[in-house]
Design an enzyme around this catalytic site. Structure first.
Site, PDB file in Angstrom:
ATOM      1  N   TYR A  17      29.252 101.624  23.699  1.00  0.00           N
ATOM      2  CA  TYR A  17      29.538  99.961  23.438  1.00  0.00           C
ATOM      3  C   TYR A  17      28.312  99.429  24.056  1.00  0.00           C
ATOM      4  O   TYR A  17      27.600  99.794  25.089  1.00  0.00           O
ATOM      5  CB  TYR A  17      30.573  99.676  24.513  1.00  0.00           C
ATOM      6  CG  TYR A  17      30.672  98.132  24.570  1.00  0.00           C
ATOM      7  CD1 TYR A  17      31.747  97.730  23.680  1.00  0.00           C
ATOM      8  CD2 TYR A  17      30.219  97.394  25.562  1.00  0.00           C
ATOM      9  CE1 TYR A  17      32.115  96.082  23.730  1.00  0.00           C
ATOM     10  CE2 TYR A  17      30.376  95.921  25.555  1.00  0.00           C
ATOM     11  CZ  TYR A  17      31.074  95.452  24.794  1.00  0.00           C
ATOM     12  OH  TYR A  17      31.355  94.180  25.019  1.00  0.00           O
ATOM     13  N   GLU A  54      27.879  92.030  19.856  1.00  0.00           N
ATOM     14  CA  GLU A  54      28.757  93.001  20.355  1.00  0.00           C
ATOM     15  C   GLU A  54      28.507  94.330  19.296  1.00  0.00           C
ATOM     16  O   GLU A  54      28.661  93.870  18.082  1.00  0.00           O
ATOM     17  CB  GLU A  54      30.264  92.645  20.440  1.00  0.00           C
ATOM     18  CG  GLU A  54      31.012  93.744  21.302  1.00  0.00           C
ATOM     19  CD  GLU A  54      32.326  93.337  21.480  1.00  0.00           C
ATOM     20  OE1 GLU A  54      32.774  93.089  22.613  1.00  0.00           O
ATOM     21  OE2 GLU A  54      33.212  93.289  20.203  1.00  0.00           O
TER      22      GLU A  54
END
Ligand code: ADP
Ligand code: MG
Length: 399
Positions: free
Chosen positions: A109, A197
């Site tokens: 992530y 993101e």
């Protein structure tokens, strides 16, 4: 402003971030065609909506033939995808992205956002990327690396390498990780983004680092200097009342309650919502009509607030400095006469041309409930919403 995954991947590719080959489609036939064009034998079909959590909601599907792609797309197009980020109404699927399926080795992530407390861009990185990331971030906050970036220096190579080490990638991938992180940081600052993101950012068995998902949001106040980004706006993904208000220069945000609010100034709008809550009500929206609002502008704001079918009472709270109470009153009266709705309306005016404004309201013949102070207005609105006529219209002294 948010953009779609395929758009974010295209934008980030210009900054050196690599993603699998993919193609956009507006219909099931086109999706199948574009998969054949891409080649290969396994694809991922991805619904393009402005929300995360698509995978779990059935919006991301692995396919191994163009017939399968077509069938899956028949089911996706035109449907509303409801994910944990969309709210109950969901978001309409009008585009799908067909992407080569990748054999995932590890999934990370990576997120960039503004950290308000340090007033810096912060890079979050976790070795546990993928669809469970929210649970992992909350259950194991220690597994997340946080790096704040000194704006004058930008993201330095050593910082990017430290992130790569923390994620435990091989030396060959470290270089790609540094390029990816630096590219994201450059995109973030050069394009006035508010959020980037990549989840998941994956490694493959053959040693490549690829963004399998990408989300970007931009600062609306800076869009004027990025025409190539504002072009990416997709109104089908926005709250219809919010985009209608934005097109008219009004700042509207839909909320869950039943009392519509029309206020001037963002600070007063927030104070009004707080006071309403303290009085036992829930705002249906935030709305700032701005300064110097003409009667027409006030009437427009009124129509937008009333177009929300949750609204059961309306509170108009104006502290007129540049604004004029008489213009506001004319706008309210005009809109109410047009609409002939029986939803109770509470108006509190203060400031410039107050006496003229009160006169217009009083002489309109409309059942407008007038209030003297913000607190009084909030209490009357809540009473009116609860159909407590006596409490809503109790006597007050004309200022
Ligand atoms: P969302 O975050 O909205 O659920 P993603 O794009 O992250 O959507 O996709 C969900 C999951 O699908 C990913 O976590 C990944 O496991 C898988 N996935 C997405 N794209 C690909 C791809 N090109 N190849 C293989 N798996 C993929
Ligand atoms: Mg994702």
């Amino acid at each position: 402003m948010e953009i779609h995954e395929y758009q974010a991947k295209e934008v980030l590719s210009r900054f050196g971030v690599t993603a699998p080959p993919g193609a956009l489609a507006y219909s099931p036939e086109q999706a199948a065609y574009r998969a054949r064009e891409l080649g290969g034998d396994r694809w991922v079909v991805k619904a393009q909506v402005h929300a995360g959590g698509r995978g779990k909601a059935g919006g991301v599907k692995l396919c191994s033939s163009d017939q399968e792609i077509q069938n899956i797309c028949e089911n996706l197009f035109g449907r509303k995808l409801v994910t944990h980020q969309t709210g109950q109404g969901g978001k309409g699927i009008y585009r799908v992205y067909v992407e080569a399926a990748v054999e995932i080795e590890r999934a990370f992530y990576v997120g960039l956002m503004l950290d308000r407390s340090s007033q810096r861009v912060m890079i979050l990185a976790s070795p546990h990327g993928g669809e469970e990331v929210e649970e992992i971030l909350s259950q194991r906050p220690g597994s997340v690396t946080r790096t704040t970036i000194e704006p004058a220096a930008g993201l330095r190579d050593f910082q990017a390498r430290e992130i790569a080490f923390a994620l435990g990638v091989s030396p060959a991938v470290t270089q790609q990780m540094v390029r990816t992180l630096k590219g994201c940081y450059r995109a973030f600052t050069e394009l006035d983004a508010t959020m980037i993101e990549i989840n998941p950012l994956v490694t493959t068995a053959d040693g490549r680092l690829l963004a399998l998902d990408a989300k970007m949001a931009f600062d609306d106040n800076a869009l004027f200097r990025h025409p190539q980004i504002s072009e990416l706006r997709d109104k089908s993904q926005e709250h219809p009342l919010e985009s209608r208000a934005a097109d008219r220069g009004l700042n509207y945000v839909g909320l869950g309650g039943h009392i519509g609010c029309i206020v001037n100034g963002a600070g007063l709008a927030m104070a009004t919502m707080d006071t309403l809550k303290a009085a036992g009500g829930e705002p249906a929206n935030f709305l700032d009509i701005g300064g110097g609002a003409s009667p027409e502008r006030v009437a427009k704001a009124f129509r937008i607030v009333m177009a929300n079918d949750r609204v059961q009472a309306v509170l108009v709270n104006i502290f007129a400095g540049i604004n004029r109470c008489d213009w506001v009153a004319r706008g309210v009266v005009q809109a109410m006469q047009e609409m002939q709705s029986d939803i109770p309306v509470v108006v509190r005016l203060a400031g410039t041309h107050l006496v003229e404004g009160q006169k217009i309201l009083a002489q309109s013949g409309l059942p407008i409930i007038r209030a003297a102070t913000l607190r009084d207005a909030a209490e009357r609105s809540v009473a009116a919403w609860r159909s407590d006529q006596a409490q809503a219209t109790k006597l007050w002294a004309e200022p």
